[in-house]
Design a protein around this motif. Structure first.
Motif, PDB file in Angstrom:
ATOM      1  N   PHE A 124       8.330  24.964 -20.211  1.00 35.00           N
ATOM      2  CA  PHE A 124       8.310  25.264 -18.780  1.00 35.00           C
ATOM      3  C   PHE A 124       8.273  26.779 -18.562  1.00 35.00           C
ATOM      4  O   PHE A 124       8.518  27.561 -19.487  1.00 35.00           O
ATOM      5  CB  PHE A 124       9.542  24.647 -18.113  1.00 35.00           C
ATOM      6  CG  PHE A 124       9.592  23.147 -18.191  1.00 35.00           C
ATOM      7  CD1 PHE A 124       8.971  22.368 -17.222  1.00 35.00           C
ATOM      8  CD2 PHE A 124      10.244  22.517 -19.241  1.00 35.00           C
ATOM      9  CE1 PHE A 124       9.005  20.982 -17.293  1.00 35.00           C
ATOM     10  CE2 PHE A 124      10.290  21.124 -19.324  1.00 35.00           C
ATOM     11  CZ  PHE A 124       9.665  20.358 -18.349  1.00 35.00           C
ATOM     12  N   PRO A 125       7.988  27.198 -17.324  1.00 31.75           N
ATOM     13  CA  PRO A 125       7.959  28.638 -17.021  1.00 31.75           C
ATOM     14  C   PRO A 125       9.309  29.306 -17.273  1.00 31.75           C
ATOM     15  O   PRO A 125      10.337  28.637 -17.450  1.00 31.75           O
ATOM     16  CB  PRO A 125       7.590  28.669 -15.533  1.00 31.75           C
ATOM     17  CG  PRO A 125       6.845  27.393 -15.303  1.00 31.75           C
ATOM     18  CD  PRO A 125       7.522  26.382 -16.187  1.00 31.75           C
ATOM     19  N   ASP A 126       9.304  30.632 -17.225  1.00 29.10           N
ATOM     20  CA  ASP A 126      10.480  31.402 -17.644  1.00 29.10           C
ATOM     21  C   ASP A 126      11.398  31.834 -16.506  1.00 29.10           C
ATOM     22  O   ASP A 126      12.436  32.452 -16.762  1.00 29.10           O
ATOM     23  CB  ASP A 126      10.031  32.662 -18.394  1.00 29.10           C
ATOM     24  CG  ASP A 126       9.300  32.313 -19.685  1.00 29.10           C
ATOM     25  OD1 ASP A 126       9.619  31.267 -20.284  1.00 29.10           O
ATOM     26  OD2 ASP A 126       8.418  33.093 -20.086  1.00 29.10           O
ATOM     27  N   THR A 127      11.038  31.552 -15.274  1.00 31.52           N
ATOM     28  CA  THR A 127      11.907  31.936 -14.155  1.00 31.52           C
ATOM     29  C   THR A 127      12.167  30.727 -13.265  1.00 31.52           C
ATOM     30  O   THR A 127      11.389  29.757 -13.265  1.00 31.52           O
ATOM     31  CB  THR A 127      11.283  33.061 -13.308  1.00 31.52           C
ATOM     32  OG1 THR A 127      10.165  32.530 -12.569  1.00 31.52           O
ATOM     33  CG2 THR A 127      10.843  34.230 -14.169  1.00 31.52           C
ATOM     34  N   VAL A 128      13.243  30.794 -12.501  1.00 31.73           N
ATOM     35  CA  VAL A 128      13.611  29.692 -11.617  1.00 31.73           C
ATOM     36  C   VAL A 128      12.525  29.432 -10.583  1.00 31.73           C
ATOM     37  O   VAL A 128      12.118  28.283 -10.347  1.00 31.73           O
ATOM     38  CB  VAL A 128      14.954  29.998 -10.919  1.00 31.73           C
ATOM     39  CG1 VAL A 128      15.195  29.039  -9.751  1.00 31.73           C
ATOM     40  CG2 VAL A 128      16.104  29.914 -11.913  1.00 31.73           C
ATOM     41  N   GLU A 130       9.327  30.133 -10.662  1.00 33.34           N
ATOM     42  CA  GLU A 130       8.126  29.570 -11.289  1.00 33.34           C
ATOM     43  C   GLU A 130       8.327  28.108 -11.660  1.00 33.34           C
ATOM     44  O   GLU A 130       7.410  27.289 -11.533  1.00 33.34           O
ATOM     45  CB  GLU A 130       7.759  30.385 -12.524  1.00 33.34           C
ATOM     46  CG  GLU A 130       7.221  31.770 -12.204  1.00 33.34           C
ATOM     47  CD  GLU A 130       6.990  32.606 -13.452  1.00 33.34           C
ATOM     48  OE1 GLU A 130       6.087  33.460 -13.438  1.00 33.34           O
ATOM     49  OE2 GLU A 130       7.724  32.412 -14.455  1.00 33.34           O
ATOM     50  N   VAL A 131       9.522  27.751 -12.118  1.00 30.58           N
ATOM     51  CA  VAL A 131       9.820  26.357 -12.447  1.00 30.58           C
ATOM     52  C   VAL A 131       9.718  25.489 -11.197  1.00 30.58           C
ATOM     53  O   VAL A 131       9.117  24.405 -11.207  1.00 30.58           O
ATOM     54  CB  VAL A 131      11.217  26.234 -13.085  1.00 30.58           C
ATOM     55  CG1 VAL A 131      11.714  24.786 -13.040  1.00 30.58           C
ATOM     56  CG2 VAL A 131      11.199  26.730 -14.518  1.00 30.58           C
ATOM     57  N   ILE A 132      10.300  25.960 -10.110  1.00 30.21           N
ATOM     58  CA  ILE A 132      10.331  25.166  -8.879  1.00 30.21           C
ATOM     59  C   ILE A 132       8.933  24.959  -8.308  1.00 30.21           C
ATOM     60  O   ILE A 132       8.609  23.878  -7.794  1.00 30.21           O
ATOM     61  CB  ILE A 132      11.246  25.850  -7.843  1.00 30.21           C
ATOM     62  CG1 ILE A 132      12.711  25.767  -8.319  1.00 30.21           C
ATOM     63  CG2 ILE A 132      11.096  25.202  -6.468  1.00 30.21           C
ATOM     64  CD1 ILE A 132      13.674  26.578  -7.482  1.00 30.21           C
ATOM     65  N   PHE A 133       8.083  25.959  -8.432  1.00 24.56           N
ATOM     66  CA  PHE A 133       6.730  25.863  -7.850  1.00 24.56           C
ATOM     67  C   PHE A 133       5.663  25.472  -8.871  1.00 24.56           C
ATOM     68  O   PHE A 133       4.474  25.483  -8.556  1.00 24.56           O
ATOM     69  CB  PHE A 133       6.360  27.193  -7.187  1.00 24.56           C
ATOM     70  CG  PHE A 133       7.096  27.424  -5.893  1.00 24.56           C
ATOM     71  CD1 PHE A 133       6.614  26.882  -4.700  1.00 24.56           C
ATOM     72  CD2 PHE A 133       8.268  28.159  -5.862  1.00 24.56           C
ATOM     73  CE1 PHE A 133       7.294  27.084  -3.512  1.00 24.56           C
ATOM     74  CE2 PHE A 133       8.947  28.361  -4.680  1.00 24.56           C
ATOM     75  CZ  PHE A 133       8.469  27.824  -3.489  1.00 24.56           C
ATOM     76  N   GLN A 134       6.080  25.076 -10.049  1.00 22.20           N
ATOM     77  CA  GLN A 134       5.117  24.633 -11.048  1.00 22.20           C
ATOM     78  C   GLN A 134       4.397  23.362 -10.586  1.00 22.20           C
ATOM     79  O   GLN A 134       5.004  22.478  -9.963  1.00 22.20           O
ATOM     80  CB  GLN A 134       5.819  24.369 -12.383  1.00 22.20           C
ATOM     81  CG  GLN A 134       4.869  23.978 -13.506  1.00 22.20           C
ATOM     82  CD  GLN A 134       5.613  23.652 -14.795  1.00 22.20           C
ATOM     83  OE1 GLN A 134       6.814  23.423 -14.806  1.00 22.20           O
ATOM     84  NE2 GLN A 134       4.876  23.628 -15.904  1.00 22.20           N
ATOM     85  N   THR A 135       3.122  23.275 -10.893  1.00 23.76           N
ATOM     86  CA  THR A 135       2.340  22.081 -10.556  1.00 23.76           C
ATOM     87  C   THR A 135       1.714  21.504 -11.824  1.00 23.76           C
ATOM     88  O   THR A 135       1.509  22.206 -12.812  1.00 23.76           O
ATOM     89  CB  THR A 135       1.225  22.409  -9.543  1.00 23.76           C
ATOM     90  OG1 THR A 135       0.349  23.389 -10.112  1.00 23.76           O
ATOM     91  CG2 THR A 135       1.807  22.920  -8.242  1.00 23.76           C
ATOM     92  N   ASP A 136       1.401  20.228 -11.768  1.00 30.86           N
ATOM     93  CA  ASP A 136       0.719  19.544 -12.863  1.00 30.86           C
ATOM     94  C   ASP A 136      -0.483  18.816 -12.261  1.00 30.86           C
ATOM     95  O   ASP A 136      -0.323  17.863 -11.503  1.00 30.86           O
ATOM     96  CB  ASP A 136       1.672  18.564 -13.546  1.00 30.86           C
ATOM     97  CG  ASP A 136       1.022  17.835 -14.710  1.00 30.86           C
ATOM     98  OD1 ASP A 136      -0.020  18.323 -15.213  1.00 30.86           O
ATOM     99  OD2 ASP A 136       1.549  16.788 -15.114  1.00 30.86           O
ATOM    100  N   PRO A 144      10.177  17.992  -2.812  1.00 29.06           N
ATOM    101  CA  PRO A 144      10.433  18.766  -1.593  1.00 29.06           C
ATOM    102  C   PRO A 144       9.490  19.952  -1.407  1.00 29.06           C
ATOM    103  O   PRO A 144       9.288  20.412  -0.278  1.00 29.06           O
ATOM    104  CB  PRO A 144      11.875  19.243  -1.785  1.00 29.06           C
ATOM    105  CG  PRO A 144      12.497  18.222  -2.664  1.00 29.06           C
ATOM    106  CD  PRO A 144      11.416  17.845  -3.623  1.00 29.06           C
ATOM    107  N   VAL A 145       8.918  20.444  -2.497  1.00 30.43           N
ATOM    108  CA  VAL A 145       7.946  21.532  -2.375  1.00 30.43           C
ATOM    109  C   VAL A 145       6.652  20.997  -1.768  1.00 30.43           C
ATOM    110  O   VAL A 145       6.033  21.634  -0.901  1.00 30.43           O
ATOM    111  CB  VAL A 145       7.672  22.179  -3.744  1.00 30.43           C
ATOM    112  CG1 VAL A 145       6.531  23.190  -3.662  1.00 30.43           C
ATOM    113  CG2 VAL A 145       8.933  22.859  -4.268  1.00 30.43           C
ATOM    114  N   SER A 146       6.231  19.816  -2.216  1.00 32.16           N
ATOM    115  CA  SER A 146       4.964  19.255  -1.731  1.00 32.16           C
ATOM    116  C   SER A 146       5.077  18.698  -0.309  1.00 32.16           C
ATOM    117  O   SER A 146       4.128  18.801   0.475  1.00 32.16           O
ATOM    118  CB  SER A 146       4.472  18.163  -2.678  1.00 32.16           C
ATOM    119  OG  SER A 146       5.423  17.121  -2.790  1.00 32.16           O
ATOM    120  N   ASN A 147       6.242  18.115   0.037  1.00 35.99           N
ATOM    121  CA  ASN A 147       6.359  17.536   1.384  1.00 35.99           C
ATOM    122  C   ASN A 147       6.934  18.502   2.413  1.00 35.99           C
ATOM    123  O   ASN A 147       7.085  18.161   3.585  1.00 35.99           O
ATOM    124  CB  ASN A 147       7.179  16.236   1.347  1.00 35.99           C
ATOM    125  CG  ASN A 147       8.620  16.461   0.900  1.00 35.99           C
ATOM    126  OD1 ASN A 147       9.209  17.521   1.075  1.00 35.99           O
ATOM    127  ND2 ASN A 147       9.209  15.417   0.294  1.00 35.99           N
TER     128      ASN A 147
END
Length: 212
Positions: A124-128, A130-136, A144-147
């Motif tokens: 996973f990414p190295d910062t909080v 970046e982790v929260i806004f990571q997409t696949d 909650p980020v998408s909605n």
């Protein structure tokens, strides 16, 4: 008769001398007890052996032998393990509120733990943030980020306290890297979790998983 008076006088003089001596000695003892330096007090060996006590903390020992904990010790006990920038702390509080605002303190702590576990994991990414806004494949890792709920929540004091516990090193996640609310997830998502991840435990409305 004169002999008896002389003896009585001698006895009286001796008594007066003894009383005077005891009074002076008592004053000296009290003076030493009050004005002796703190470092001459006999300290409990367990206090001296306690390496968490600072030099100031050791000096702050009452005559009764009770240790007086100073602010330096309390600050050391509450030292944060994770040092994040303000942006990452705010993002972590916001995702915990969005994902677990209705959960108990442990439920909030678990969500914070999962985010921090991902930061520490090479996958996973190295910062909080970046982790929260990571997409696949264009899909956000956290719903909650998408909605949009991530942007709408009001962070409670309980959520901030749970995040602080996580940042101080409290981890009850058993290494979890994923969580899902089965009641709100579609069947295809749950099938992927069950086929690709190792189930750890359930808490509140979330199931927690890690990689195989």
């Amino acid at each position: 008769m004169m002999y008896k008076r002389a003896v009585a006088g001698l006895v009286l003089v001796n008594l007066l001398f003894l009383v005077s001596f005891l009074c002076v000695r008592g004053f000296e003892i009290n003076f030493e007890a009050v004005y002796s330096p703190v470092n001459q007090l006999e300290l409990d060996e367990s206090i001296i052996a306690d390496k968490t006590v600072s030099a100031i903390g050791i000096a702050d020992v009452a005559a009764s032998g009770q240790r007086v904990v100073d602010c330096n010790i309390l600050e050391k006990e509450n030292e944060l393990i994770y040092e994040l920038c303000d942006e990452d702390i705010e993002a972590l509080c916001r995702i915990v509120e969005a994902e677990a605002g209705s959960e108990d303190d442990e439920g909030k702590l678990l969500v914070a733990n999962v985010v921090l576990n991902r930061v520490e994991d090479e996958s996973f990414p190295d910062t909080v943030t970046e982790v929260i806004f990571q997409t696949d494949k264009g899909v956000a890792q956290f719903s909650p980020v998408s909605n949009g709920r991530y942007y709408e929540v009001t962070i409670s004091e309980e959520t901030r306290e749970a995040v602080e516990r996580a940042l101080s090193g409290e981890d009850i996640s058993e290494g979890a890297l994923y969580f899902v609310a089965r009641g709100y997830a579609d069947s295809s998502k749950m099938s992927w979790f069950e086929a690709n991840l190792e189930y750890l435990f359930n808490h509140g409305g979330h199931e927690f998983y890690t990689t195989d």
